[in-house]
Scaffold this motif. Structure first.
Motif, short mmCIF file in Angstrom:
data_model
loop_
_atom_site.label_atom_id
_atom_site.label_comp_id
_atom_site.label_asym_id
_atom_site.label_seq_id
_atom_site.Cartn_x
_atom_site.Cartn_y
_atom_site.Cartn_z
N GLY A 33 7.04 -8.70 1.36
CA GLY A 33 6.62 -7.55 0.57
C GLY A 33 6.10 -7.90 -0.82
O GLY A 33 5.85 -7.01 -1.64
N LYS A 80 1.29 -10.69 -0.65
CA LYS A 80 0.41 -11.78 -0.20
C LYS A 80 -0.72 -11.25 0.70
O LYS A 80 -1.89 -11.51 0.43
N THR A 102 -1.76 -8.22 1.11
CA THR A 102 -2.61 -7.26 0.39
C THR A 102 -3.63 -8.02 -0.46
O THR A 102 -4.81 -7.67 -0.50
N1 LIG Z 1 -1.41 -0.23 4.29
C1 LIG Z 1 -0.37 -0.05 3.50
N2 LIG Z 1 0.06 1.19 3.16
C2 LIG Z 1 1.11 1.37 2.32
N3 LIG Z 1 1.84 0.36 1.79
C3 LIG Z 1 1.48 -0.90 2.11
C4 LIG Z 1 0.37 -1.17 2.98
N4 LIG Z 1 0.24 -2.52 3.10
C5 LIG Z 1 1.22 -3.06 2.35
N5 LIG Z 1 1.96 -2.10 1.76
C6 LIG Z 1 3.09 -2.31 0.84
O1 LIG Z 1 2.64 -3.19 -0.17
C7 LIG Z 1 3.64 -4.17 -0.48
C8 LIG Z 1 3.08 -5.56 -0.26
O2 LIG Z 1 2.93 -5.75 1.13
P1 LIG Z 1 2.26 -7.07 1.74
O3 LIG Z 1 2.12 -6.86 3.21
O4 LIG Z 1 1.04 -7.39 0.97
O5 LIG Z 1 3.39 -8.16 1.42
P2 LIG Z 1 3.54 -9.66 1.96
O6 LIG Z 1 3.86 -10.50 0.77
O7 LIG Z 1 2.35 -10.04 2.77
O8 LIG Z 1 4.84 -9.52 2.87
P3 LIG Z 1 5.32 -10.38 4.17
O9 LIG Z 1 5.71 -11.73 3.69
O10 LIG Z 1 6.52 -9.59 4.63
O11 LIG Z 1 4.20 -10.37 5.18
C9 LIG Z 1 4.84 -3.83 0.39
O12 LIG Z 1 5.73 -3.02 -0.36
C10 LIG Z 1 4.24 -3.04 1.53
O13 LIG Z 1 5.18 -2.13 2.06
#
Ligand SMILES: Nc1ncnc2c1ncn2[C@@H]1O[C@H](COP(=O)(O)OP(=O)(O)OP(=O)(O)O)[C@@H](O)[C@H]1O
Length: 289
Positions: A37, A40, A42
């Motif tokens: 979360g 990354k 995003t």
């Molecule tokens: N499409 C979306 N709609 C709403 N919230 C989102 C969306 N995509 C991501 N988020 C939120 O944005 C934040 C960052 O999410 P992201 O998927 O980028 O994290 P990450 O570092 O890739 O996590 P992981 O290691 O678990 O894959 C999180 O709180 C997630 O719930």
């Protein structure tokens, strides 16, 4: 060169990435690490213009990526969810890639497949999770991109295939001078191939350094005292974390200098040794501190 300037992206109830600034040089591999979360995926999706940023811009060799098809032809993106071609046979996906990416090289795809052995007549739904990762890695790499964005490419792979994939990647980057950003929770993989590491937490960059600098800045020391350790030892300001194991202490510090060595000796340290510190240790202690 990839340049990310003040990039922010929010969802309804979440500011997922906040004012991200980054530069990735041509031919270098940047590892993106952070807890679940952290933002990354995003960040990677915003770089390749799947998500429109709220603020900021991304340029490749000086040209904006947003709404720019000729620049996008030079970008390869492998997402963490590769489920958009589920009902397709693999040979048809290859045909689609040939059509969609001007630089797609089918010979290169078939050559990598001599290693990965994915049956081209099967549908994606019939493949295992690891085979789906291999397939989309091969497709993305065979598009011969100048900028390669890989979101968890080794997730679900067995250790033997993982090593093969990383070797293919590194050889290709070396040959073609590809600019790469790779995110992974397999930090030892990143340690073996990246020259630059970015730690991200709660949407913000908290460290952006070469791997060598990270390793010089943060150290793990094993310390044994002649007699008892000072009472406040575990709370010394120089330490990010201290573990006591029998008579010895393992202390994590980001100020391992002469001053600290003298202080330890003045306080009765008999034995001080520097221990290997993994990227995983560095991430955990940086985030927890
Ligand atoms: N499409 C979306 N709609 C709403 N919230 C989102 C969306 N995509 C991501 N988020 C939120 O944005 C934040 C960052 O999410 P992201 O998927 O980028 O994290 P990450 O570092 O890739 O996590 P992981 O290691 O678990 O894959 C999180 O709180 C997630 O719930």
């Amino acid at each position: 060169m990839l340049k990310i300037n003040n990039l922010s992206k929010s969802f309804v109830d979440k500011e997922a990435i906040k004012n991200i600034n980054l530069t990735v040089n041509k031919g270098s591999i940047l590892g993106l690490v952070g807890p679940n979360g952290a933002g990354k995926s995003t960040l990677l999706r915003t770089i390749v213009d799947i998500y429109t940023p709220d603020t900021g811009s991304v340029t490749l060799d000086g040209e904006n990526i947003e709404d720019n098809p000729s620049i996008k032809e030079r970008i390869g993106y492998m997402g963490d969810r590769n489920d958009y071609f589920n009902k397709w046979k693999i040979k048809h996906i290859v045909k689609h890639y040939k059509f969609a990416y001007v630089n797609f090289d089918e010979e290169k795809f078939n050559k990598i497949n001599e290693v990965f052995q994915i049956p081209l007549n099967k549908k994606v739904t019939k493949l295992s999770k690891g085979n789906i990762s291999r397939l989309f890695f091969m497709l993305t790499l065979s598009s011969n991109p100048d900028l390669l964005i890989l979101d968890e490419p080794t997730s679900g792979l067995d250790p033997i295939v993982k090593r093969k994939l990383l070797k293919i990647l590194v050889d290709d980057v070396f040959e073609r001078e590809t600019t790469v950003i790779i995110s992974s929770h397999n930090l030892s993989d990143l340690e073996s191939i990246c020259d630059h590491i970015v730690f991200i937490n709660d949407g913000e960059i908290i460290k952006d350094n070469s791997l060598d600098t990270l390793k010089t800045d943060m150290k793990k020391l094993q310390i044994i005292f002649k007699e008892n350790a000072p009472e406040d030892f575990e709370h010394w300001k120089e330490f990010l974390h201290v573990d006591k194991i029998g008579r010895s202490f393992n202390a994590i510090t980001n100020c391992c200098n002469e001053e600290l060595m003298n202080k330890l000796k003045e306080n009765g340290a008999l034995f001080i040794e520097e221990l290997d510190m993994s990227l995983e240790d560095m991430l955990v202690y940086t985030i927890e501190h």
